[in-house]
Scaffold this active site. Structure first.
Site, PDB file in Angstrom:
ATOM      1  N   LEU A  43      -9.826 -54.291  24.470  1.00  0.00           N
ATOM      2  CA  LEU A  43      -8.922 -54.298  23.331  1.00  0.00           C
ATOM      3  C   LEU A  43      -7.823 -53.310  23.690  1.00  0.00           C
ATOM      4  O   LEU A  43      -8.103 -52.143  23.986  1.00  0.00           O
ATOM      5  CB  LEU A  43      -9.671 -53.879  22.054  1.00  0.00           C
ATOM      6  CG  LEU A  43      -8.958 -54.069  20.729  1.00  0.00           C
ATOM      7  CD1 LEU A  43      -8.539 -55.524  20.518  1.00  0.00           C
ATOM      8  CD2 LEU A  43      -9.864 -53.633  19.582  1.00  0.00           C
ATOM      9  N   ASP A  44      -6.589 -53.781  23.720  1.00  0.00           N
ATOM     10  CA  ASP A  44      -5.474 -52.948  24.163  1.00  0.00           C
ATOM     11  C   ASP A  44      -5.393 -51.637  23.401  1.00  0.00           C
ATOM     12  O   ASP A  44      -5.811 -51.543  22.254  1.00  0.00           O
ATOM     13  CB  ASP A  44      -4.149 -53.699  23.973  1.00  0.00           C
ATOM     14  CG  ASP A  44      -4.031 -54.907  24.873  1.00  0.00           C
ATOM     15  OD1 ASP A  44      -4.572 -54.869  25.992  1.00  0.00           O
ATOM     16  OD2 ASP A  44      -3.408 -55.887  24.447  1.00  0.00           O
ATOM     17  N   ARG A  45      -4.809 -50.653  24.055  1.00  0.00           N
ATOM     18  CA  ARG A  45      -4.667 -49.319  23.458  1.00  0.00           C
ATOM     19  C   ARG A  45      -3.923 -49.376  22.127  1.00  0.00           C
ATOM     20  O   ARG A  45      -4.235 -48.640  21.196  1.00  0.00           O
ATOM     21  CB  ARG A  45      -3.936 -48.422  24.466  1.00  0.00           C
ATOM     22  CG  ARG A  45      -3.790 -46.997  24.028  1.00  0.00           C
ATOM     23  CD  ARG A  45      -3.233 -46.165  25.171  1.00  0.00           C
ATOM     24  NE  ARG A  45      -2.958 -44.829  24.676  1.00  0.00           N
ATOM     25  CZ  ARG A  45      -1.816 -44.195  24.875  1.00  0.00           C
ATOM     26  NH1 ARG A  45      -0.851 -44.755  25.572  1.00  0.00           N
ATOM     27  NH2 ARG A  45      -1.634 -42.996  24.393  1.00  0.00           N
TER      28      ARG A  45
END
Length: 179
Positions: A43-45
């Protein structure tokens, strides 16, 4: 087998260490202290929400590998108010620079009762925003953001709410529970 559901806050990396960054960034180790588990997918930052962690390699593969077509549902705040044509394009699959996406399930929803994001999204008074509930069955890099941008509605906030049978429900940001 251990399965941890974690509500990943905005700005946290979906890994336990941060190698190669000149500045210290928050990682999973700042929140989850369960030995031997690893993220099942990413899950992207700059995205928030459900991240599953497990010590079971087969389960990790079933969750993360697109060939299993496990549905992932996102609450997506977009810039603008998507019309029926934009929603139909998402439902049919969108052509991205790495090829067409699989069809998505998508609907406009009322503003969800979510926690405040820190920092807040950028709001422009001259441009309205709206929320979508979008479900995909693949997981390319930044796919949901690229899909909404491709139909003319850039993503402002992205919260993964559900992966398969697992959901955030009332789990606060930065907290976790076992399934």
């Amino acid at each position: 087998m251990t399965l941890v559901l974690f509500n990943k806050p905005f700005g946290v990396l979906s890994q336990f260490t941060d190698r190669g960054s000149p500045t210290t960034r928050a990682t999973l180790s700042d929140f989850v202290d369960v030995p031997g588990i690893y993220p099942a997918g990413r899950l992207d930052r700059d995205s928030e929400g459900l991240l599953l962690l497990t010590d079971d390699g087969r389960l990790q593969a079933r969750i993360a590998d697109p060939k299993f077509k496990l549905p992932k549902t996102y609450l997506v705040q977009v810039e603008g108010e998507p019309d029926a044509d934009a929603l139909d394009r998402l439902r049919d699959g969108v052509l991205l620079n790495d090829g067409p996406t699989r069809p998505a399930e998508v609907e406009r929803i009322d503003d969800p009762a979510l926690w405040p994001r820190n920092p807040p999204i950028r709001v422009r008074q001259s441009i309205p925003d709206s929320w979508l509930k979008l479900t995909i069955r693949e997981g390319r890099n930044r796919q949901v953001r690229r899909m909404t941008a491709a139909v003319g509605y850039p993503t402002l906030r992205l919260v993964r709410w559900r992966i398969g049978e697992w959901s955030l429900d009332d789990l606060p940001p930065g907290q976790w529970r076992t399934a």
